[in-house]
Design a protein around this motif. Structure first.
Motif, PDB file in Angstrom:
ATOM      1  N   SER A  31     -29.431 -51.339  -4.351  1.00 48.28           N
ATOM      2  CA  SER A  31     -30.042 -50.494  -5.376  1.00 48.28           C
ATOM      3  C   SER A  31     -30.455 -49.155  -4.805  1.00 48.28           C
ATOM      4  O   SER A  31     -30.790 -49.039  -3.623  1.00 48.28           O
ATOM      5  N   VAL A  32     -30.457 -48.150  -5.676  1.00 50.06           N
ATOM      6  CA  VAL A  32     -31.129 -46.890  -5.389  1.00 50.06           C
ATOM      7  C   VAL A  32     -32.185 -46.703  -6.467  1.00 50.06           C
ATOM      8  O   VAL A  32     -31.925 -46.908  -7.660  1.00 50.06           O
ATOM      9  N   ILE A  33     -33.391 -46.351  -6.037  1.00 46.85           N
ATOM     10  CA  ILE A  33     -34.538 -46.214  -6.932  1.00 46.85           C
ATOM     11  C   ILE A  33     -34.957 -44.754  -6.962  1.00 46.85           C
ATOM     12  O   ILE A  33     -35.422 -44.205  -5.953  1.00 46.85           O
ATOM     13  N   PHE A  34     -34.753 -44.108  -8.121  1.00 43.81           N
ATOM     14  CA  PHE A  34     -35.188 -42.726  -8.316  1.00 43.81           C
ATOM     15  C   PHE A  34     -36.557 -42.729  -8.991  1.00 43.81           C
ATOM     16  O   PHE A  34     -36.814 -43.538  -9.883  1.00 43.81           O
ATOM     17  N   GLN A  35     -37.406 -41.787  -8.588  1.00 39.82           N
ATOM     18  CA  GLN A  35     -38.742 -41.738  -9.178  1.00 39.82           C
ATOM     19  C   GLN A  35     -39.210 -40.289  -9.296  1.00 39.82           C
ATOM     20  O   GLN A  35     -38.894 -39.456  -8.448  1.00 39.82           O
ATOM     21  N   LYS A  36     -39.958 -40.023 -10.377  1.00 43.13           N
ATOM     22  CA  LYS A  36     -40.437 -38.667 -10.617  1.00 43.13           C
ATOM     23  C   LYS A  36     -41.660 -38.710 -11.529  1.00 43.13           C
ATOM     24  O   LYS A  36     -41.696 -39.493 -12.496  1.00 43.13           O
ATOM     25  N   HIS A  37     -42.659 -37.900 -11.236  1.00 42.91           N
ATOM     26  CA  HIS A  37     -43.771 -37.698 -12.149  1.00 42.91           C
ATOM     27  C   HIS A  37     -43.323 -36.677 -13.210  1.00 42.91           C
ATOM     28  O   HIS A  37     -42.958 -35.545 -12.871  1.00 42.91           O
ATOM     29  N   ILE A  38     -43.337 -37.112 -14.463  1.00 37.65           N
ATOM     30  CA  ILE A  38     -42.898 -36.267 -15.562  1.00 37.65           C
ATOM     31  C   ILE A  38     -44.113 -35.557 -16.133  1.00 37.65           C
ATOM     32  O   ILE A  38     -45.063 -36.195 -16.589  1.00 37.65           O
ATOM     33  N   LYS A  39     -44.073 -34.235 -16.117  1.00 35.21           N
ATOM     34  CA  LYS A  39     -45.219 -33.426 -16.494  1.00 35.21           C
ATOM     35  C   LYS A  39     -45.022 -32.800 -17.875  1.00 35.21           C
ATOM     36  O   LYS A  39     -43.946 -32.283 -18.188  1.00 35.21           O
ATOM     37  N   GLU A  40     -46.104 -32.819 -18.651  1.00 35.12           N
ATOM     38  CA  GLU A  40     -46.098 -32.180 -19.961  1.00 35.12           C
ATOM     39  C   GLU A  40     -45.740 -30.702 -19.858  1.00 35.12           C
ATOM     40  O   GLU A  40     -45.023 -30.160 -20.703  1.00 35.12           O
ATOM     41  N   GLU A  41     -46.203 -30.052 -18.803  1.00 35.22           N
ATOM     42  CA  GLU A  41     -45.937 -28.629 -18.623  1.00 35.22           C
ATOM     43  C   GLU A  41     -44.453 -28.340 -18.403  1.00 35.22           C
ATOM     44  O   GLU A  41     -43.983 -27.233 -18.663  1.00 35.22           O
TER      45      GLU A  41
END
Length: 345
Positions: free
Chosen positions: A128-138
């Protein structure tokens, strides 16, 4: 099982990494950090070579030189939101718009425009590859912030599972992701040898801007009836192409496939399952000048060279009852899965 990594390009200040996952059968996928993009699905052929059944580009920057969203992660919300507007808990929201005054595929700050952090993992039977990101309203204009995770897993059944998760914060928001994967299973430049089956009795009526009207129509005696395998190219010719949403599931993960795509010449087949209520099929009736997919070896792409099969909740669900729940509540975690199983007949 193997995992390989390589830096492939520096795009607009982003170092783009390509991650290859290989199973014990010699099947392989590659993903790009930019857009959490599914770059390749390489399957072993009888000639000893690997064949890519996805449309893709040689360089990450080429994915952004056109509007195809080719094989990229789409979010927060796939499809179109009418006028970029919706009401949640009595409050009306206005999103940034990017197509005819509507918001398409999460807008211009959506998932596909982000360079994702990643890790990898392996088990005895999968990688597996696990992508992650904090998604910002701005960044994207949707209400609230959340942590998004996209996991691509390749197992020894030649099955790719994409898992989309969102862990929400203190403000309710929307979440309806998909992968905008384009398939061509053949060794040809077109879809003439493909057959398609969709487990659907109904499709959505759309207006001139491809926004659902709210009406659900029966597929009987229409070009939208794919309940039995039929020639995809003949259906495209009859309907002058497709950019349409099919109703595919009730609540819960489907025990039956929502769609099966088969190339009658090579015997290659992709079977797709999802817990979503919808399948959007787009047959790429027009292609901008200068688009060159990797499989075309320098030649220009042609209309209907591939078919996008996008499993998701039905488009504009937030503005239509019974289209699926895409609200992500405060402090809630939601996960959607899409599986793509390759077989050779």
């Amino acid at each position: 099982m193997d995992i390989f990594r390589s830096v492939v390009e520096n795009y607009e200040g982003h170092v783009v990494t390509k991650i290859n996952l290989v199973n014990d059968n010699g099947a392989e996928i590659s993903c790009l950090t930019m857009g959490a993009t599914w770059n390749e699905f390489l399957v072993p052929g009888e000639d000893g070579k690997k064949h890519n059944v996805l449309l893709n580009f040689d360089q990450p920057s080429e994915y952004y030189a056109n509007s195809l969203c080719c094989c990229q992660s789409i979010g927060r919300v796939a499809g179109r939101i009418k006028n970029g507007q919706f009401t949640l808990n009595g409050k009306q929201y206005q999103l940034p718009t990017n197509e005819n005054g509507n918001t398409l595929h999460g807008g211009d700050g959506g998932f596909r425009f982000l360079n994702w952090g990643y890790t990898t993992s392996r088990t005895e039977n999968s990688v597996s590859v696990i992508f992650q990101k904090h998604i910002k309203e701005e960044r994207d204009g949707f209400p609230g912030n959340f942590l998004a995770t996209v996991i691509y897993t390749l197992d020894n059944k030649n099955r790719v599972t994409i898992s989309y998760s969102a862990l929400n914060g203190e403000e309710e928001t929307l979440f309806n992701p998909t992968c905008h994967a384009y398939f061509n299973l053949s060794d040809r430049h077109d879809l003439t040898t493909h057959s398609l089956q969709i487990n659907s009795h109904e499709y959505l009526q759309l207006d001139d801007e491809l926004i659902p009207t709210g009406r659900v129509l029966q597929v009987d005696d229409t070009p939208y009836d794919f309940r039995k395998f039929k020639s995809l190219q003949q259906a495209i010719d009859e309907n002058q192409g497709f950019d349409d949403a099919f109703v595919v599931n009730g609540p819960g993960m489907a025990t039956e496939p929502i769609v099966v795509l088969r190339d009658n010449e090579s015997g290659r087949q992709i079977t797709i399952k999802s817990e979503g209520t919808g399948l959007v099929m787009y047959t790429m009736p027009e292609v901008a000048d200068g688009v060159k997919f990797s499989r075309d070896h320098g030649e220009d792409a042609i209309p209907c060279e591939g078919v996008a099969l996008e499993a998701q909740q039905l488009p504009d669900a937030i503005n239509n009852e019974n289209f699926g729940d895409i609200v992500l509540k405060k402090n809630e975690k939601k996960t959607y899965h899409i599986t793509y199983e390759f077989t050779q007949k």
